[in-house]
Design a protein around this motif. Sequence first.
Motif, mmCIF file in Angstrom:
data_model
loop_
_atom_site.group_PDB
_atom_site.id
_atom_site.type_symbol
_atom_site.label_atom_id
_atom_site.label_comp_id
_atom_site.label_asym_id
_atom_site.label_seq_id
_atom_site.Cartn_x
_atom_site.Cartn_y
_atom_site.Cartn_z
ATOM 1 N N CYS A 141 0.840 -1.203 0.000
ATOM 2 C CA CYS A 141 0.000 0.000 0.000
ATOM 3 C C CYS A 141 0.872 1.248 0.000
ATOM 4 O O CYS A 141 1.862 1.332 0.728
ATOM 5 C CB CYS A 141 -0.902 -0.016 1.237
ATOM 6 S SG CYS A 141 -2.074 1.352 1.334
ATOM 7 N N ASN A 142 0.521 2.215 -0.824
ATOM 8 C CA ASN A 142 1.275 3.459 -0.970
ATOM 9 C C ASN A 142 2.703 3.228 -1.448
ATOM 10 O O ASN A 142 3.639 3.934 -1.050
ATOM 11 C CB ASN A 142 1.298 4.244 0.347
ATOM 12 C CG ASN A 142 0.009 4.998 0.605
ATOM 13 O OD1 ASN A 142 -0.533 5.645 -0.295
ATOM 14 N ND2 ASN A 142 -0.512 4.905 1.820
ATOM 15 N N ALA A 143 2.882 2.230 -2.306
ATOM 16 C CA ALA A 143 4.198 1.941 -2.865
ATOM 17 C C ALA A 143 4.010 1.270 -4.224
ATOM 18 O O ALA A 143 2.892 0.957 -4.634
ATOM 19 C CB ALA A 143 5.001 1.039 -1.930
ATOM 20 N N THR A 144 5.109 1.058 -4.911
ATOM 21 C CA THR A 144 5.051 0.398 -6.213
ATOM 22 C C THR A 144 5.571 -1.030 -6.157
ATOM 23 O O THR A 144 5.261 -1.827 -7.028
ATOM 24 C CB THR A 144 5.872 1.180 -7.249
ATOM 25 O OG1 THR A 144 7.227 1.314 -6.780
ATOM 26 C CG2 THR A 144 5.288 2.573 -7.477
ATOM 27 N N GLU A 145 6.347 -1.349 -5.100
ATOM 28 C CA GLU A 145 6.923 -2.681 -4.990
ATOM 29 C C GLU A 145 6.097 -3.561 -4.058
ATOM 30 O O GLU A 145 5.301 -3.068 -3.263
ATOM 31 C CB GLU A 145 8.366 -2.603 -4.484
ATOM 32 C CG GLU A 145 8.510 -2.267 -3.006
ATOM 33 C CD GLU A 145 8.367 -0.794 -2.660
ATOM 34 O OE1 GLU A 145 8.498 -0.447 -1.470
ATOM 35 O OE2 GLU A 145 8.124 0.016 -3.586
ATOM 36 N N MET A 146 6.307 -4.865 -4.151
ATOM 37 C CA MET A 146 5.658 -5.809 -3.252
ATOM 38 C C MET A 146 6.352 -5.774 -1.900
ATOM 39 O O MET A 146 7.567 -5.575 -1.812
ATOM 40 C CB MET A 146 5.725 -7.220 -3.846
ATOM 41 C CG MET A 146 5.069 -8.299 -3.001
ATOM 42 S SD MET A 146 3.302 -8.009 -2.705
ATOM 43 C CE MET A 146 2.935 -9.274 -1.504
ATOM 44 N N ALA A 147 5.579 -5.954 -0.833
ATOM 45 C CA ALA A 147 6.155 -5.975 0.514
ATOM 46 C C ALA A 147 7.106 -7.163 0.653
ATOM 47 O O ALA A 147 6.815 -8.271 0.198
ATOM 48 C CB ALA A 147 5.046 -6.067 1.557
ATOM 49 N N ALA A 148 8.223 -6.927 1.324
ATOM 50 C CA ALA A 148 9.293 -7.931 1.397
ATOM 51 C C ALA A 148 8.960 -9.104 2.302
ATOM 52 O O ALA A 148 9.558 -10.175 2.172
ATOM 53 C CB ALA A 148 10.587 -7.270 1.868
#
Length: 240
Positions: A50-57
């Motif tokens: 959420c609020n980002a372009t990458e997948m959470a690590a």
Amino acid sequence: MKKNLFMAMLMLACVSITVSAQNNTLTAQEKSEGWTLLFDGTSFDGWRKCNATEMAANWIIDDGAMKVVRGEQKGRGQNGDILFGTKKYGNFELSLEWKIENEGNSGIFYYIVEYPGKPIYYAAPEVQVLDNWGADDNKLTNHLAGSLYDLKPALPQNANPAGEWNKIVIRVKDGKAEHIQNGVKVVEYTLWTPEWYDMVSKSKFKDWPGFKEGPAKEGYIGLQDHGYNCWFRNIKIRTL
């Protein structure tokens, strides 16, 4: 005796492989009814933090399920709330399965609108995911599994215990919403009505602008990182 044991183990393995192969797929009937998979069992295509372009690590694929992995401290998320960012949904039916570790807590969100610096739950209704028996957050009925979190309880309460799969269906059409947990309708409500805002006024969200003004008429589908191991699979949706 050894031969019988070997055959039993072989049959069990075959059953396990067959069940696994049936997950994260659509039948011909489901395809004809307009269902779409949001997770194929092997990748995070379409998902991002959420609020980002990458997948959470701190999310992995585990035996055909999406798993959020807790950090060193239970209950403390790692900024890993995610959403399916390919499409926003208004009228929809969402179906998925979840299971959670002992004491676990998580959530499923819809109508997510991303506000910079704000959490995924800032303005989005949450369907609770919980170990009803072991979690600290099990004192209020509207905090139990399947509930519209902090607003309306899931009744009758029919969630399976930690470590077992549960199925939840969330259906929203023209503001009328219902949660069907393990085959039983446990919650129903209507968004944007006086009754809705009355519920909000009596909840922890009463002073949250996102709830006082919303929720939005459409938004993303999302999953919560609440600092516990939690699995999701068979995530599918259709537009109503």
